[in-house]
Design an enzyme around this catalytic site. Structure first.
Site, PDB file in Angstrom:
ATOM      1  N   ASP A  10      -2.241 -11.936  -1.344  1.00  0.00           N
ATOM      2  CA  ASP A  10      -0.849 -11.517  -1.165  1.00  0.00           C
ATOM      3  C   ASP A  10      -0.028 -12.756  -0.799  1.00  0.00           C
ATOM      4  O   ASP A  10      -0.306 -13.426   0.204  1.00  0.00           O
ATOM      5  CB  ASP A  10      -0.773 -10.472  -0.048  1.00  0.00           C
ATOM      6  CG  ASP A  10       0.560  -9.746  -0.010  1.00  0.00           C
ATOM      7  OD1 ASP A  10       1.396  -9.987  -0.900  1.00  0.00           O
ATOM      8  OD2 ASP A  10       0.757  -8.942   0.915  1.00  0.00           O
ATOM      9  N   ASP A 104       3.486 -10.615  -6.783  1.00  0.00           N
ATOM     10  CA  ASP A 104       3.011 -11.439  -5.675  1.00  0.00           C
ATOM     11  C   ASP A 104       1.712 -10.964  -5.033  1.00  0.00           C
ATOM     12  O   ASP A 104       1.318 -11.493  -3.994  1.00  0.00           O
ATOM     13  CB  ASP A 104       4.093 -11.551  -4.611  1.00  0.00           C
ATOM     14  CG  ASP A 104       4.453 -10.210  -3.984  1.00  0.00           C
ATOM     15  OD1 ASP A 104       4.187  -9.178  -4.622  1.00  0.00           O
ATOM     16  OD2 ASP A 104       5.001 -10.200  -2.871  1.00  0.00           O
ATOM     17  N   GLU A 105       1.033 -10.009  -5.611  1.00  0.00           N
ATOM     18  CA  GLU A 105      -0.245  -9.587  -5.037  1.00  0.00           C
ATOM     19  C   GLU A 105      -1.163  -9.023  -6.108  1.00  0.00           C
ATOM     20  O   GLU A 105      -0.720  -8.499  -7.133  1.00  0.00           O
ATOM     21  CB  GLU A 105      -0.043  -8.575  -3.911  1.00  0.00           C
ATOM     22  CG  GLU A 105       0.587  -7.274  -4.347  1.00  0.00           C
ATOM     23  CD  GLU A 105       0.645  -6.246  -3.211  1.00  0.00           C
ATOM     24  OE1 GLU A 105      -0.345  -6.124  -2.450  1.00  0.00           O
ATOM     25  OE2 GLU A 105       1.668  -5.555  -3.105  1.00  0.00           O
TER      26      GLU A 105
END
Length: 356
Positions: A10, A104-105
């Site tokens: 993350d 983003d993860e």
């Protein structure tokens, strides 16, 4: 059975960190990515902004009240996507089993990793080090034997850190976890569990499967397993998003359209933001209504073409909402969901054909 080694990576305050990276004048200052207009919404907040209680999906006016010195920066989704692509390339150096959750993860299954690194912790830290070297950005990682625990672990020592939950420690970790921290438990579910005296994983694990079923119906097995550190879900590459939704339970039931309409605005903003970031353009809009007696209904409308403008989306939600008034009972919850997605390129071609 082979014990899986799952990593959840993350990025730390991703959009805001990209803006601070690219503009040194923003470093160390409270930054919100989004539009500061009256109907704007925060897409991301720097850690300096989070110290004031600002978070993603918060209304811009609320964020400004909390932090008058907050700096709003317009989102640059093309830049974020380009950085995300760099990060995905780094993931692909280690495994083909990558399940992105957003820009983003992502989950990574490194049980059989491509570089033959024995320890999943070493894989995670090699990935984090290369992300820093290539992009200049910090990330956090959670390492465990299933997806649920890996997700929980990645947020445990944020920012710029990692945490491991090894086999044999999962149930112990979950037992002390506040129920609000469970991935998938929103405010409404948390309130319902609190009303039942369930405040931690240990409280949930104290229920038998029969008791859990009586309280949670179809979700019973899921909660029963999670409370014991069990999650059988596999990391699935090419995960297709079927819908994007948001809902809110109100502290006071509403009975008029004038009361309800402002309350649904942040739900619209949150859903549309996620659609915009992922370039997923919906054709179907669904309104969820839960009454004071907990009965619920859904009403949907499918547009002839896919929606590419937020205003179109707002008008459909408003129309669906207006038709529910006056309600037969006061309303305690409203939800908005977008579905029937079309990628941007196909949507543009569709519009072109329609205009001809």
């Amino acid at each position: 059975m082979t014990i899986r080694r799952i990593i959840h990576v993350d990025m730390d305050a991703f959009y805001a960190s990209v803006e601070q990276r690219d503009n040194p004048q923003l470093r160390g200052k409270p930054v919100a990515v989004g539009h500061g207009a009256a109907r704007g919404v925060v897409a991301a907040a720097s850690y300096e902004a989070r110290a004031f209680g600002i978070h993603s999906a918060m209304a811009s006016v609320t964020a400004m009240r909390k932090c008058p010195s907050l700096i709003f920066v317009p989102p640059r989704f093309e830049v974020y996507k380009a950085v995300s692509a760099q990060i995905r390339e780094i993931f692909a150096e280690h495994t083909t089993l990558i399940e992105p959750l957003s820009l983003d993860e992502a989950y990574l299954d490194v049980t059989e990793n491509l570089q033959g690194i024995p320890l999943a912790t070493d894989v995670a830290n090699a990935i984090r080090a290369k992300i820093k070297a290539v992009t200049g950005l910090n990330s956090s990682a959670g390492i465990s034997y299933n997806k649920f625990l890996a997700k929980m672990a990645s947020g445990y020592r944020k920012p710029n850190n990692f945490f491991v939950i090894p086999p044999g420690k999962g149930a112990e970790f979950v037992s002390a976890l506040p129920i609000e921290k469970f991935h998938g438990v929103g405010p409404a579910t948390a309130a319902r569990m609190h009303a039942l005296g369930i405040t931690t994983g240990a409280d949930l694990a104290a229920l038998s499967l029969e008791e859990t079923t009586a309280r949670f119906g179809r979700s019973a097995e899921y909660w029963f397993n999670l409370s014991r550190g069990i999650d059988h879900r596999e990391v699935k590459p090419n995960r297709e998003r079927k819908s994007i939704g948001a809902e809110d339970t109100f502290s006071i039931d509403v009975s008029s359209f004038d009361e309800a309409n402002p309350l649904v605005a942040p739900l619209i903003a949150k859903v549309w933001l996620h659609c915009e970031v992922r370039e997923l353009w919906p054709r179907t809009v669904t309104l969820k209504v839960k009454f004071a007696n907990f009965e619920q209904i859904t009403r949907s409308k499918s547009n002839p073409s896919h929606l590419t403008e937020r205003r179109q989306f707002e008008l459909i939600v408003s129309d669906l909402l207006a038709k529910q008034f006056p309600p037969r009972l006061p309303i305690r919850l409203l939800g908005v969901t977008a579905s029937g997605f079309q990628p941007e390129a196909a949507s543009a071609a569709e519009q072109l054909a329609f205009s001809v």
